[in-house]
Motif scaffolding. Sequence first.
Motif, mmCIF file in Angstrom:
data_model
loop_
_atom_site.group_PDB
_atom_site.id
_atom_site.type_symbol
_atom_site.label_atom_id
_atom_site.label_comp_id
_atom_site.label_asym_id
_atom_site.label_seq_id
_atom_site.Cartn_x
_atom_site.Cartn_y
_atom_site.Cartn_z
ATOM 1 N N UNK A 14 -9.728 -2.450 -36.917
ATOM 2 C CA UNK A 14 -11.077 -1.901 -36.987
ATOM 3 C C UNK A 14 -11.493 -1.666 -38.438
ATOM 4 N N UNK A 15 -10.606 -1.035 -39.224
ATOM 5 C CA UNK A 15 -11.031 -0.512 -40.519
ATOM 6 C C UNK A 15 -10.685 -1.376 -41.719
ATOM 7 N N UNK A 23 -11.835 -6.431 -42.191
ATOM 8 C CA UNK A 23 -12.954 -7.111 -42.840
ATOM 9 C C UNK A 23 -12.649 -7.490 -44.289
ATOM 10 N N UNK A 78 -13.459 -11.493 -44.522
ATOM 11 C CA UNK A 78 -14.788 -12.115 -44.562
ATOM 12 C C UNK A 78 -15.671 -11.472 -45.627
ATOM 13 N N UNK A 79 -15.438 -10.186 -45.920
ATOM 14 C CA UNK A 79 -16.317 -9.512 -46.872
ATOM 15 C C UNK A 79 -16.041 -9.950 -48.317
#
Lengths: 178, 284
Positions: free
Chosen positions: A80-81, A84, A95-96
Amino acid sequence: MRPWSVALLAGVLLSGCNEMGRQPRYDSSEPSRLFADGKSLQSAPEGTVAQDAPARLAALTTRPPMSAALLQRGQERYAINCVPCHDLAGDGHGTVPARGFPQPPSFHEPRLVAANSAYFVDVITYGHGVMYSYAARVEPADRWAIAAYVRALQLARRAPADALSNADRQALGGGNGS
Amino acid sequence: MIAALFPDRTAEALLIHLSGQESEAAAHEKDCLAAIFGAKLGWHGCKDALGALLQGNKGTGLLAQIFTASADTRLRAVLFLAALVGVFLIVFGGGFAESTFLTAVGWFRDQPVPFSHQHHVGSLGIDCRYCHSGVETSDRATFPPTHTCMTCHSQIWTGAPILAPVRQSMLTGKPIEWNRVSAVPDYVYFNHSIHIDRGVPCVTCHGRIDQMPLTARAKPFQMQWCLDCHRDPAPHLRPPEQVTRMDWSDWERDPEAHKDYGALMVQAYGIEPAKLIQCNTCHR
């Protein structure tokens, strides 16, 4: 018009206004006219100590025993955290960063492999460089769970193949390891 | 309709009575009555004529008995009821109550920042709980604080004008005021955590958020919609660890493979549909 017909008309018209649907109370994150800053949810006055502060502090300073449940929880919270940016394997190719965010270091670099679990908990709590703190989003107990899962990720990359059971080696394809 | 207001016999008696009279006023009254029952003059036209007659007090006084204040009221009542029936037909018969104008399904709202779930969830793959962190533990999913946006936007799109309200909010500490698209009225109690814990996926209630460039309501949040599921939740249950998954087409394509899952889970959790549809579950 007669009074009763006025009353009837008013009744019919008013049934369109749903007073009960907007009750005079604040839902979370609703704006408020009571306070100068317009928030209904006011932050606690400076110096306030939350009732659960000692429990949270204890959870932050004591490392929970390793267990499969802890790892599972860690995997979920990591997904979740952290994914990304740090990606599923911990290489830092999320992806970020692919869209221009500064590249995070890989968890598999020797410096971070050598770091102890408390260091990961610290990074989550206070942030590191351009990485913001996750203290507001990740509960203290979950920070240890994530740290445990990062340890597992690191181990997965470095574990010698013969440390695995036969069945696991078969599942990974072959058994000659690398 | 006017004829319906007067019992037949009254009208008859009146006509007989009038035909025996020779005065000019009575003749007027006769014309007027004929006009009413022949529906030649409009209601107002005749009422005016009558009013003039009655005020001059030249008539027989009989008309005044028929066209009493209460006859007037009865007519209004009938017209009013007719209008009500009309409105009712349009609202319920014509589908207005189900229309998206009322349920707001699919209607976007202007937001201070044109936040795109399609971009952040669909293409970046960020989990719902990264931003809506309360969803598992509280009744509210909660909106992300500005700090959460700035986790990334302190480094990317730092000068973008569309993100100016985010930076402004970070500076001043004043939260961004999002316009709600999926609120239920205050008299309804809703709780996210129980639904998430039991494995009702976000997509069941909020639709394909990951395909929305601007957020809109996906389902009519009417009582019937809640009840439809509460009566029989089994087919809607999914593994709780995958609640934020958006695409369940593999489950839907192959209902046989998972046909027991829901029923087993209803048993395991001890879900009692009879209790779930009691009024005080949602109205408390």
